[in-house]
Design a protein around this motif. Structure first.
Motif, PDB file in Angstrom:
ATOM      1  N   GLU A 164       6.137  -1.057  14.125  1.00  0.00           N
ATOM      2  CA  GLU A 164       5.281   0.129  14.098  1.00  0.00           C
ATOM      3  C   GLU A 164       4.498   0.274  15.405  1.00  0.00           C
ATOM      4  O   GLU A 164       4.402   1.362  15.968  1.00  0.00           O
ATOM      5  CB  GLU A 164       4.308   0.050  12.916  1.00  0.00           C
ATOM      6  CG  GLU A 164       4.956  -0.192  11.567  1.00  0.00           C
ATOM      7  CD  GLU A 164       5.772   0.995  11.095  1.00  0.00           C
ATOM      8  OE1 GLU A 164       5.648   2.078  11.691  1.00  0.00           O
ATOM      9  OE2 GLU A 164       6.542   0.837  10.134  1.00  0.00           O
ATOM     10  N   THR A 176       2.309  -4.834  14.630  1.00  0.00           N
ATOM     11  CA  THR A 176       2.347  -4.233  13.299  1.00  0.00           C
ATOM     12  C   THR A 176       3.789  -3.844  13.009  1.00  0.00           C
ATOM     13  O   THR A 176       4.394  -3.094  13.784  1.00  0.00           O
ATOM     14  CB  THR A 176       1.434  -2.993  13.224  1.00  0.00           C
ATOM     15  OG1 THR A 176       0.102  -3.377  13.564  1.00  0.00           O
ATOM     16  CG2 THR A 176       1.439  -2.393  11.825  1.00  0.00           C
ATOM     17  N   TRP A 177       4.341  -4.369  11.898  1.00  0.00           N
ATOM     18  CA  TRP A 177       5.746  -4.118  11.592  1.00  0.00           C
ATOM     19  C   TRP A 177       5.953  -4.023  10.088  1.00  0.00           C
ATOM     20  O   TRP A 177       5.110  -4.442   9.296  1.00  0.00           O
ATOM     21  CB  TRP A 177       6.634  -5.220  12.181  1.00  0.00           C
ATOM     22  CG  TRP A 177       6.436  -6.584  11.578  1.00  0.00           C
ATOM     23  CD1 TRP A 177       5.380  -7.416  11.776  1.00  0.00           C
ATOM     24  CD2 TRP A 177       7.323  -7.259  10.678  1.00  0.00           C
ATOM     25  NE1 TRP A 177       5.540  -8.576  11.073  1.00  0.00           N
ATOM     26  CE2 TRP A 177       6.727  -8.520  10.387  1.00  0.00           C
ATOM     27  CE3 TRP A 177       8.554  -6.955  10.115  1.00  0.00           C
ATOM     28  CZ2 TRP A 177       7.319  -9.443   9.541  1.00  0.00           C
ATOM     29  CZ3 TRP A 177       9.158  -7.885   9.276  1.00  0.00           C
ATOM     30  CH2 TRP A 177       8.547  -9.106   8.992  1.00  0.00           C
ATOM     31  N   SER A 178       7.073  -3.435   9.712  1.00  0.00           N
ATOM     32  CA  SER A 178       7.410  -3.254   8.303  1.00  0.00           C
ATOM     33  C   SER A 178       8.686  -4.024   7.991  1.00  0.00           C
ATOM     34  O   SER A 178       9.675  -3.917   8.730  1.00  0.00           O
ATOM     35  CB  SER A 178       7.607  -1.774   7.967  1.00  0.00           C
ATOM     36  OG  SER A 178       6.414  -1.050   8.174  1.00  0.00           O
ATOM     37  N   ARG A 179       8.659  -4.803   6.887  1.00  0.00           N
ATOM     38  CA  ARG A 179       9.859  -5.499   6.423  1.00  0.00           C
ATOM     39  C   ARG A 179      10.647  -4.524   5.556  1.00  0.00           C
ATOM     40  O   ARG A 179      10.291  -4.249   4.415  1.00  0.00           O
ATOM     41  CB  ARG A 179       9.471  -6.752   5.644  1.00  0.00           C
ATOM     42  CG  ARG A 179      10.671  -7.569   5.165  1.00  0.00           C
ATOM     43  CD  ARG A 179      10.221  -8.780   4.371  1.00  0.00           C
ATOM     44  NE  ARG A 179       9.658  -9.799   5.241  1.00  0.00           N
ATOM     45  CZ  ARG A 179       8.592 -10.545   4.940  1.00  0.00           C
ATOM     46  NH1 ARG A 179       7.940 -10.333   3.817  1.00  0.00           N
ATOM     47  NH2 ARG A 179       8.161 -11.472   5.772  1.00  0.00           N
ATOM     48  N   THR A 180      11.683  -3.942   6.133  1.00  0.00           N
ATOM     49  CA  THR A 180      12.419  -2.863   5.478  1.00  0.00           C
ATOM     50  C   THR A 180      13.792  -3.286   4.988  1.00  0.00           C
ATOM     51  O   THR A 180      14.500  -2.480   4.396  1.00  0.00           O
ATOM     52  CB  THR A 180      12.577  -1.692   6.458  1.00  0.00           C
ATOM     53  OG1 THR A 180      13.227  -2.156   7.647  1.00  0.00           O
ATOM     54  CG2 THR A 180      11.232  -1.097   6.819  1.00  0.00           C
ATOM     55  N   ALA A 236       9.109  -2.049   0.556  1.00  0.00           N
ATOM     56  CA  ALA A 236       8.794  -2.208   1.985  1.00  0.00           C
ATOM     57  C   ALA A 236       7.369  -2.725   2.124  1.00  0.00           C
ATOM     58  O   ALA A 236       6.469  -2.334   1.373  1.00  0.00           O
ATOM     59  CB  ALA A 236       8.962  -0.886   2.713  1.00  0.00           C
ATOM     60  N   GLN A 237       7.166  -3.602   3.089  1.00  0.00           N
ATOM     61  CA  GLN A 237       5.871  -4.254   3.260  1.00  0.00           C
ATOM     62  C   GLN A 237       5.422  -4.139   4.711  1.00  0.00           C
ATOM     63  O   GLN A 237       6.188  -4.418   5.638  1.00  0.00           O
ATOM     64  CB  GLN A 237       5.985  -5.728   2.851  1.00  0.00           C
ATOM     65  CG  GLN A 237       4.680  -6.489   2.839  1.00  0.00           C
ATOM     66  CD  GLN A 237       4.875  -7.937   2.396  1.00  0.00           C
ATOM     67  OE1 GLN A 237       6.011  -8.414   2.300  1.00  0.00           O
ATOM     68  NE2 GLN A 237       3.780  -8.641   2.132  1.00  0.00           N
ATOM     69  N   SER A 238       4.168  -3.714   4.934  1.00  0.00           N
ATOM     70  CA  SER A 238       3.610  -3.602   6.280  1.00  0.00           C
ATOM     71  C   SER A 238       2.815  -4.858   6.592  1.00  0.00           C
ATOM     72  O   SER A 238       1.996  -5.308   5.778  1.00  0.00           O
ATOM     73  CB  SER A 238       2.715  -2.369   6.391  1.00  0.00           C
ATOM     74  OG  SER A 238       2.215  -2.240   7.701  1.00  0.00           O
TER      75      SER A 238
END
Length: 709
Positions: A164, A176-180, A236-238
């Motif tokens: 992100e 900052t990242w999302s586990r998608t 999804a997790q931020s």
């Protein structure tokens, strides 16, 4: 190189002894000088390391407190086809080297524990990690498997998903990242069961599912039953993760700035990149605490950025290539992040008020160095001095290459009249010091750009040079006094310096004696006064001296208004008197005291000397009645209060006391005449002063009364 000790000694007012083998057979002479406790200037940088070691090893040198400085007179003057006529320049360089060191400045501290994030193809990231893992704590963010995919053995923590944002600097980065993806790499054991089970071959050796290929058979999820790393129903997790260093191997940079933050490194292609080894060596060194100078000083009271949440001057925000400057309209100021600042000084160059000042070194120290160089050069018999401003790293290196080429007979070298002056960054010096250099005796100022400068910096330098040149030419000084030279090779630099040998420039008849001030506007006023006092155009216009014309009341001011390019820090404003209602909102918005009112009459006044052309008055004016006029008014009116607009005051219809202006009250009545709240007596009260309005409200029999609570 040819040297004349008697000529140099006479210029420096001290006897000189020439040592031709000081770094070898005559080293004892240097060691004897160390014991004296005097300041020593070594006029060679070739063996700086050797001299420093000798100073450390010589008994008594440390106790004597001897200060050793170094100056390069070889590549800058001695290795040139003009070497035999370069004694005035060499004397000037030696004199400047004797000046005291700049005052220390505040520092900014970074603390790094060595937590490194490597972003890129998994195979490249793991390959680089093996070279750094013994020193740094490596975490990998995988972007595709690469050509070979990840190794079977997982030696480093691996993340994958959608990035992100990446913000921060050395010791304080935040990802900052999302586990998608359905595969959690923290749980994955790289057993390859999912790769074998997937019928669409949607899982690569980065152990992530290509969602464009996947048709949701869920064979992989069933194969991963023991590890439990694959779950398609996982939301999804931020996430936020902190790092000290970032190495970006991706084709598209995560931070696409000309001057990225300290601690962020780009190495597209991994170790196949030509800068691979050097980058890895730098990363290994960045563990611990590190200090850098705080390059700037900010004075909010001088800032013309905003008033009442209205933005005027935005020059520093626009020019900063490090994204270190942001706007805070609510607090009527700009905010500078010292951790992101790289010390280029471009913000101080474009700042019209001097609210942002460069302090590494400070302006008075730079001014003293310029004046020392130019005065010594002139006293030693030098003529037509050209001041060459260059960076103390890349520019210094390029000048050294040119000197070596000249010594080998492949170039002319630095001309005898060109005085090099090293800066931390060429964008850190602007119009106030350029014009001061002319006033101190330079025939021209040349700024050397070697190709690693941000495009916005070069655009700002050109704009400031256009302003300075327009000012000089408008005052009658002929020729080109300011030049931006762009050269990335010694050959191109040699050609550019050779093209500067134009003596058709006119200069002030006398050399200025003022000292450069810490405040930018103060220095500008000093140098403008000097240039106007000796301006040919002003003298010829009056048939006498420029000073006489400027001091004569009623002089031809219109003929002395020199137009300047847009972006000038000097100028006036025009007011549309038909549109202006004298609301004086512009007076409240003016940050520099250029616009004033009159307590005794409805007037708008201007002191043009104080105007910084920030545009706040133009933006604030509700009637759009104000326009900026960039110019230099070389007349006494420039420092005096001049009435821009005035109006007949409105007299209270009840007591006759004047308040407001006739135009403003009539405009208000015209706008409210149809409003339901302002009919009859209510409209009539708008024609009264504040005191009479209250009295009339209480005395009206049918109006609501205000009672004490």
């Amino acid at each position: 190189m040819p040297l004349e000790p008697k000529t140099l000694g006479a210029a420096l007012a001290e006897p000189l002894t020439l040592h031709t083998g000081l770094c070898r057979r005559e080293a004892p002479a240097f060691q004897r000088a160390l014991a004296s406790g005097d300041e020593i200037v070594v006029a060679c940088t070739q063996e700086k390391r050797l001299f420093t070691e000798l100073a450390e090893q010589t008994p008594g040198a440390a106790e004597a407190g001897t200060v050793v400085r170094f100056v390069n007179i070889r590549e800058t003057g001695g290795w040139s086809r003009d070497a035999r006529s370069a004694m005035p320049k060499i004397a000037a360089l030696l004199a400047a080297a004797h000046l005291p060191e700049p005052e220390p400045v505040p520092t900014v501290t970074y603390a790094s524990q060595g937590r490194l994030l490597i972003v890129g193809p998994l195979d490249q990231a793991e390959g680089v990690a093996t070279l750094l893992g013994d020193t740094l704590a490596v975490t990998i963010f995988s972007q595709r498997p690469g050509r070979t995919g990840g190794a079977q053995e997982r030696r480093y923590p691996v993340m994958a998903g959608r990035i992100e944002s990446l913000t921060g600097w050395l010791g304080a980065f935040k990802l900052t990242w999302s586990r998608t993806n359905a595969i959690d790499l923290d749980l994955c054991t790289r057993c390859n069961a999912c790769v074998v089970a997937c019928p669409e071959q949607a899982i690569g050796l980065d152990y992530q599912i290509d969602n464009d290929k996947c048709t949701s058979h869920r064979d992989c999820e069933r194969a991963c039953g023991v590890a439990g790393a694959i779950r398609f129903d996982r939301p999804a997790q931020s996430l936020d993760v902190a790092f000290d260093l970032v190495l970006d191997l991706g084709a598209t940079p995560l931070i696409d700035w000309h001057a990225p933050p300290q601690g962020y490194f780009r190495l597209p292609g991994g170790m196949a990149n030509a800068d691979g080894l050097q980058t890895l060596l730098r990363l290994r060194e960045l563990v611990g605490e590190f200090d850098k100078p705080k390059f700037f000083d900010y004075k909010q009271k001088l800032c013309a950025h905003s008033r009442n949440e209205v933005v005027g001057c935005n020059a520093c925000v626009d020019v900063c290539s490090a994204h270190a400057i942001s706007s805070d309209k609510a607090r009527q100021r700009i905010v500078v992040n010292p951790n992101l600042c790289v010390g280029c000084g471009a913000c101080t160059t474009v700042c019209p008020t001097g609210a942002l000042g460069y302090i590494y070194p400070r302006a008075p120290e730079q001014g003293l160095r310029m004046r020392t160089l130019l005065s010594t050069y002139r006293q030693a018999g030098g003529k037509d001095a050209t001041l060459l401003l260059h960076s103390d790293e890349g520019g210094q290196r390029l000048i050294g290459e040119l000197g070596r080429a000249a010594q080998l007979g492949r170039a002319h070298g630095v001309p005898a009249n060109v005085l090099p002056l090293a800066l931390t960054h060429v964008a850190s010096v602007g119009i106030d010091l350029w014009l001061s250099a002319i006033a101190f005796g330079a025939s021209q100022v040349v700024v050397l750009a070697i190709g690693d400068e941000a495009p916005d910096y070069l655009a700002a330098l050109r704009q400031q040079m256009d302003i300075a040149q327009a000012l000089m030419n408008g005052l009658g000084y002929q020729g080109k006094h300011f030049t931006l030279v762009e050269a990335s090779t010694s050959a191109s630099l040699d050609a550019a310096l050779g093209g500067l040998r134009d003596t058709r420039r006119t200069l002030p008849a006398q050399v200025a004696r003022f000292a450069v001030a810490a405040e930018k506007r103060t220095t500008l006023e000093l140098v403008l006064d000097h240039l106007m006092d000796h301006a040919l155009a002003l003298g010829s216009a009056s048939g006498g001296s420029a000073t006489a014309l400027r001091s004569a009341p009623g002089g031809p001011a219109s003929a002395l208004a020199i137009p300047l390019p847009a972006g000038s820090p000097l100028g006036a404003i025009t007011v549309d008197k038909d549109a202006c209602t004298l609301c004086l909102a512009c007076v409240g918005a003016c940050p520099s005291g250029a616009l004033l009112d009159n307590l005794n009459a409805p007037q708008l006044r201007l002191i043009e000397k104080n105007c910084v052309q920030c545009g706040l008055c133009e933006t604030t004016c509700p009637e759009n009645a104000i326009a900026l006029v960039p110019r230099l008014l070389a007349a006494p009116e420039r420092k005096q209060q001049v009435v821009l607009n005035e109006a007949k005051p409105w007299a209270c219809v009840r007591c006759g006391k004047p308040f407001g202006t006739q135009k403003a009250i009539e405009a208000m009545l015209g706008r409210l005449v149809g409003h339901s709240m302002f009919q009859g007596e209510a409209l009539e009260r708008l024609k009264m002063c504040s005191d009479c309005r209250v009295i009339d409200l209480f005395s009206a029999p049918n109006e609501m009364k205000i009672t004490d609570l």
